[in-house]
Design an enzyme around this catalytic site. Structure first.
Site, PDB file in Angstrom:
ATOM      1  N   ASP A 128      42.403  24.849 106.235  1.00  0.00           N
ATOM      2  CA  ASP A 128      43.726  24.427 106.707  1.00  0.00           C
ATOM      3  C   ASP A 128      43.867  22.924 106.497  1.00  0.00           C
ATOM      4  OD1 ASP A 128      44.336  27.054 107.559  1.00  0.00           O
ATOM      5  OD2 ASP A 128      43.119  26.761 109.344  1.00  0.00           O
ATOM      6  N   THR A 203      38.285  34.812  96.761  1.00  0.00           N
ATOM      7  CA  THR A 203      38.886  34.525  98.065  1.00  0.00           C
ATOM      8  C   THR A 203      40.329  35.018  98.112  1.00  0.00           C
ATOM      9  OG1 THR A 203      39.558  32.337  97.271  1.00  0.00           O
ATOM     10  CG2 THR A 203      37.483  32.451  98.467  1.00  0.00           C
ATOM     11  N   GLU A 205      42.726  33.645  99.693  1.00  0.00           N
ATOM     12  CA  GLU A 205      43.627  32.502  99.535  1.00  0.00           C
ATOM     13  C   GLU A 205      43.710  32.082  98.064  1.00  0.00           C
ATOM     14  OE1 GLU A 205      45.133  31.877 102.388  1.00  0.00           O
ATOM     15  OE2 GLU A 205      46.430  30.417 101.395  1.00  0.00           O
TER      16      GLU A 205
HETATM   17  N1  SAM Z   1      38.313  30.729 102.997  1.00  0.00           N
HETATM   18  C1  SAM Z   1      39.257  31.824 103.096  1.00  0.00           C
HETATM   19  C2  SAM Z   1      39.935  32.039 101.769  1.00  0.00           C
HETATM   20  O1  SAM Z   1      39.815  31.177 100.911  1.00  0.00           O
HETATM   21  O2  SAM Z   1      40.575  33.080 101.586  1.00  0.00           O
HETATM   22  C3  SAM Z   1      40.293  31.591 104.200  1.00  0.00           C
HETATM   23  C4  SAM Z   1      41.197  30.408 104.029  1.00  0.00           C
HETATM   24  S1  SAM Z   1      42.337  30.234 105.418  1.00  0.00           S
HETATM   25  C5  SAM Z   1      43.631  29.264 104.761  1.00  0.00           C
HETATM   26  C6  SAM Z   1      41.467  29.127 106.510  1.00  0.00           C
HETATM   27  C7  SAM Z   1      40.626  29.895 107.556  1.00  0.00           C
HETATM   28  O3  SAM Z   1      39.833  28.980 108.305  1.00  0.00           O
HETATM   29  C8  SAM Z   1      41.473  30.657 108.545  1.00  0.00           C
HETATM   30  O4  SAM Z   1      41.064  32.004 108.563  1.00  0.00           O
HETATM   31  C9  SAM Z   1      41.195  29.967 109.883  1.00  0.00           C
HETATM   32  O5  SAM Z   1      41.239  30.849 110.981  1.00  0.00           O
HETATM   33  C10 SAM Z   1      39.811  29.420 109.650  1.00  0.00           C
HETATM   34  N2  SAM Z   1      39.480  28.250 110.493  1.00  0.00           N
HETATM   35  C11 SAM Z   1      40.258  27.181 110.756  1.00  0.00           C
HETATM   36  N3  SAM Z   1      39.624  26.302 111.554  1.00  0.00           N
HETATM   37  C12 SAM Z   1      38.399  26.830 111.797  1.00  0.00           C
HETATM   38  C13 SAM Z   1      37.280  26.405 112.566  1.00  0.00           C
HETATM   39  N4  SAM Z   1      37.304  25.250 113.237  1.00  0.00           N
HETATM   40  N5  SAM Z   1      36.184  27.202 112.597  1.00  0.00           N
HETATM   41  C14 SAM Z   1      36.164  28.362 111.922  1.00  0.00           C
HETATM   42  N6  SAM Z   1      37.188  28.819 111.178  1.00  0.00           N
HETATM   43  C15 SAM Z   1      38.298  28.071 111.122  1.00  0.00           C
END
Ligand code: SAM
Length: 226
Positions: A128, A203, A205
């Site tokens: 994020d 992934t 995303e």
């Molecule tokens: N890496 C995956 C992909 O590329 O498909 C997911 C990308 S998604 C935009 C970002 C993910 O990070 C979300 O599922 C969110 O819940 C998780 N996330 C955000 N902050 C986090 C944290 N502090 N600890 C663990 N996960 C977190």
């Protein structure tokens, strides 16, 4: 909030038999036969903010002898990944036993899960962005967190980052360049690393960005000795 998920007090407190039952059969007892501890496998790859787990599923057959864990903050997404892994194991006996997921806040609890020099790969894929200046401290890559990541990574271990947000891509690369314990992996090595393709193709995303024809920015760095 954090109180809704258990937090191991130290890496030794992580119950690996729950995550990788085929590697830690229950009948061997908690610590095996007592003599084989040196052989006990440890988690080697961490996918931080793993989302729906596509990277783990793609990596699993490439590194069948490496234990990998996804770390995910969202409860429902974590449950989905758990079910996904169990379903893959059920329909492909002998495969996908090396991947698992844990619900946690990776920005707070990395040292609770991994010891010094434990990890050989860490992934930060499409994290994020936290655009606002005052939110930069909430980014998963920062100088402070890189200190922590360097501690849990072995020398020679590789950190993979990718994003479709240019500003974040520049931020992650700049932090890695500035940090004394990381050096850029040379382009020739990146080209032949089978893991690099998966950053986008495996992934959820990355697939979304590709469908929309978006650009991506990656930074791939190695943990080095001082
Ligand atoms: N890496 C995956 C992909 O590329 O498909 C997911 C990308 S998604 C935009 C970002 C993910 O990070 C979300 O599922 C969110 O819940 C998780 N996330 C955000 N902050 C986090 C944290 N502090 N600890 C663990 N996960 C977190």
């Amino acid at each position: 909030s954090d109180s809704h998920f258990p937090i191991p007090i130290s890496p030794d407190d992580v119950d690996l038999s729950q995550h990788y039952p085929r590697y830690f059969p229950a009948d061997k007892g908690e610590h095996g036969d007592g003599g084989g501890d040196a052989e006990a496998p440890r988690i080697r790859f961490a996918d931080v903010g793993c989302g729906f787990g596509g990277l783990l599923v793609g990596l699993s057959p490439l590194f069948p002898d490496k234990l990998m864990i996804g770390m995910e903050l969202r409860d429902k997404v974590t449950e989905y990944v758990k079910e996904r892994v169990l379903a893959l194991r059920a329909s492909n006996p002998g495969q996908y036993d090396n991947i698992s997921v844990v619900r946690t806040n990776s920005m707070k609890y990395i040292p609770n899960y991994f010891g010094k020099a434990q990890l050989s790969k860490m992934f930060f894929l499409f994290p994020d962005p936290h655009f606002k200046e005052k939110n930069h401290r909430r980014r998963v890559i920062s100088m402070h967190l890189l200190d922590e990541y360097a501690y849990v990574m072995e020398v020679g271990g590789i950190i993979y980052t990718i994003t479709d947000v240019e500003e974040l891509g520049i931020w992650m690369r700049t932090c890695l360049e500035k940090h004394p314990l990381f050096e850029a992996v040379p382009e020739e090595e990146i080209k032949v690393d089978p893991v690099v393709k998966l950053l986008s193709s495996a992934t959820e995303e990355g697939q979304k960005v590709a469908r929309n024809g978006g650009q991506t920015f990656q930074a791939i760095f190695r943990h080095m000795d001082l």
